[in-house]
Scaffold this motif. Structure first.
Motif, PDB file in Angstrom:
ATOM      1  N   ALA A  73      31.635  18.857   0.311  1.00  0.00           N
ATOM      2  CA  ALA A  73      32.433  19.898   0.973  1.00  0.00           C
ATOM      3  C   ALA A  73      31.651  20.478   2.137  1.00  0.00           C
ATOM      4  N   THR A  74      32.392  20.946   3.142  1.00  0.00           N
ATOM      5  CA  THR A  74      31.773  21.632   4.271  1.00  0.00           C
ATOM      6  C   THR A  74      32.562  22.893   4.598  1.00  0.00           C
ATOM      7  N   ILE A  75      31.889  23.814   5.277  1.00  0.00           N
ATOM      8  CA  ILE A  75      32.533  25.055   5.709  1.00  0.00           C
ATOM      9  C   ILE A  75      31.964  25.447   7.063  1.00  0.00           C
ATOM     10  N   THR A  76      32.859  25.784   7.992  1.00  0.00           N
ATOM     11  CA  THR A  76      32.428  26.201   9.317  1.00  0.00           C
ATOM     12  C   THR A  76      32.085  27.686   9.311  1.00  0.00           C
ATOM     13  N   ARG A  77      31.569  28.144  10.426  1.00  0.00           N
ATOM     14  CA  ARG A  77      31.169  29.535  10.521  1.00  0.00           C
ATOM     15  C   ARG A  77      32.359  30.481  10.344  1.00  0.00           C
ATOM     16  N   ASP A  78      33.539  30.058  10.781  1.00  0.00           N
ATOM     17  CA  ASP A  78      34.719  30.919  10.645  1.00  0.00           C
ATOM     18  C   ASP A  78      35.466  30.697   9.344  1.00  0.00           C
ATOM     19  N   GLY A  79      34.915  29.856   8.455  1.00  0.00           N
ATOM     20  CA  GLY A  79      35.471  29.723   7.116  1.00  0.00           C
ATOM     21  C   GLY A  79      36.394  28.547   6.887  1.00  0.00           C
ATOM     22  N   SER A  80      36.548  27.677   7.863  1.00  0.00           N
ATOM     23  CA  SER A  80      37.374  26.492   7.658  1.00  0.00           C
ATOM     24  C   SER A  80      36.639  25.518   6.738  1.00  0.00           C
ATOM     25  N   THR A  81      37.377  24.973   5.770  1.00  0.00           N
ATOM     26  CA  THR A  81      36.744  24.133   4.757  1.00  0.00           C
ATOM     27  C   THR A  81      37.298  22.720   4.741  1.00  0.00           C
ATOM     28  N   MET A  82      36.502  21.818   4.203  1.00  0.00           N
ATOM     29  CA  MET A  82      36.916  20.439   4.020  1.00  0.00           C
ATOM     30  C   MET A  82      36.296  19.953   2.720  1.00  0.00           C
TER      31      MET A  82
END
Length: 121
Positions: A49-58
Motif C-alpha cells: 500500500a502507498t499513501i501520498t502527502r494529501d492522503g490518497s491511497t493505493m
C-alpha cells in the motif's frame, strides 16, 4: 541522513489483526509518498500500500478491504492497520518513503530494516 524505524510486527493467528508503524527521523525536509512493501518466503518484494502527502491511497488487490494505510505528517509516521490476516500475509514488511533532505535536493527513496509478520496456518 534519514532513518526509518518500523515496529508492530509479530505472530498472530489467522483472522487476527496487527498495526505496523514506521517513524521517520533524521534530516528530513519533506516527505512525499510513503508506503509498505512485503517479501514472503521465497517470493519477490511486492507493494502492499502507498499513501501520498494529501492522503490518497493505493492498495494491492490481495489486501484491499483488509489493510488500511494512514500517515501522520506532523509526526513523520506511516501506519498499516492489518485486519483479517491470513497465512498468505506472512512476510517481512518494509517501510518505504520518498524524501527530500533539503529544499532544493532530489527526492530519494529510503527503506526500513523490515519487521516480521507471521500468520501460522
Amino acid at each position: 541522513q534519514v532513518h526509518l524505524e518500523e515496529s508492530g510486527g509479530g505472530l498472530v493467528q489467522a483472522g487476527g489483526s496487527l498495526r505496523l508503524s514506521c517513524a521517520v527521523s533524521g534530516t528530513v525536509f519533506r516527505l512525499n509518498v510513503m508506503g509498505w512493501y512485503r517479501q514472503g518466503p521465497g517470493k519477490q518484494r511486492e507493494l502492499v500500500a502507498t499513501i501520498t502527502r494529501d492522503g490518497s491511497t493505493m492498495y494491492a488487490d490481495s489486501v484491499k478491504g483488509r489493510f488500511t494505510i494512514s500517515r501522520d505528517n506532523a509526526k513523520l509516521t506511516v501506519f498499516l492497520q492489518m485486519d483479517n490476516l491470513t497465512p498468505e500475509d506472512t512476510a517481512v514488511y518494509y517501510c518505504n518513503v520518498d524524501a527530500r533532505t533539503r529544499w532544493s535536493g532530489p527526492w530519494i527513496d529510503y527503506w526500513g530494516q523490515g519487521t516480521q509478520v507471521s500468520v501460522p496456518s
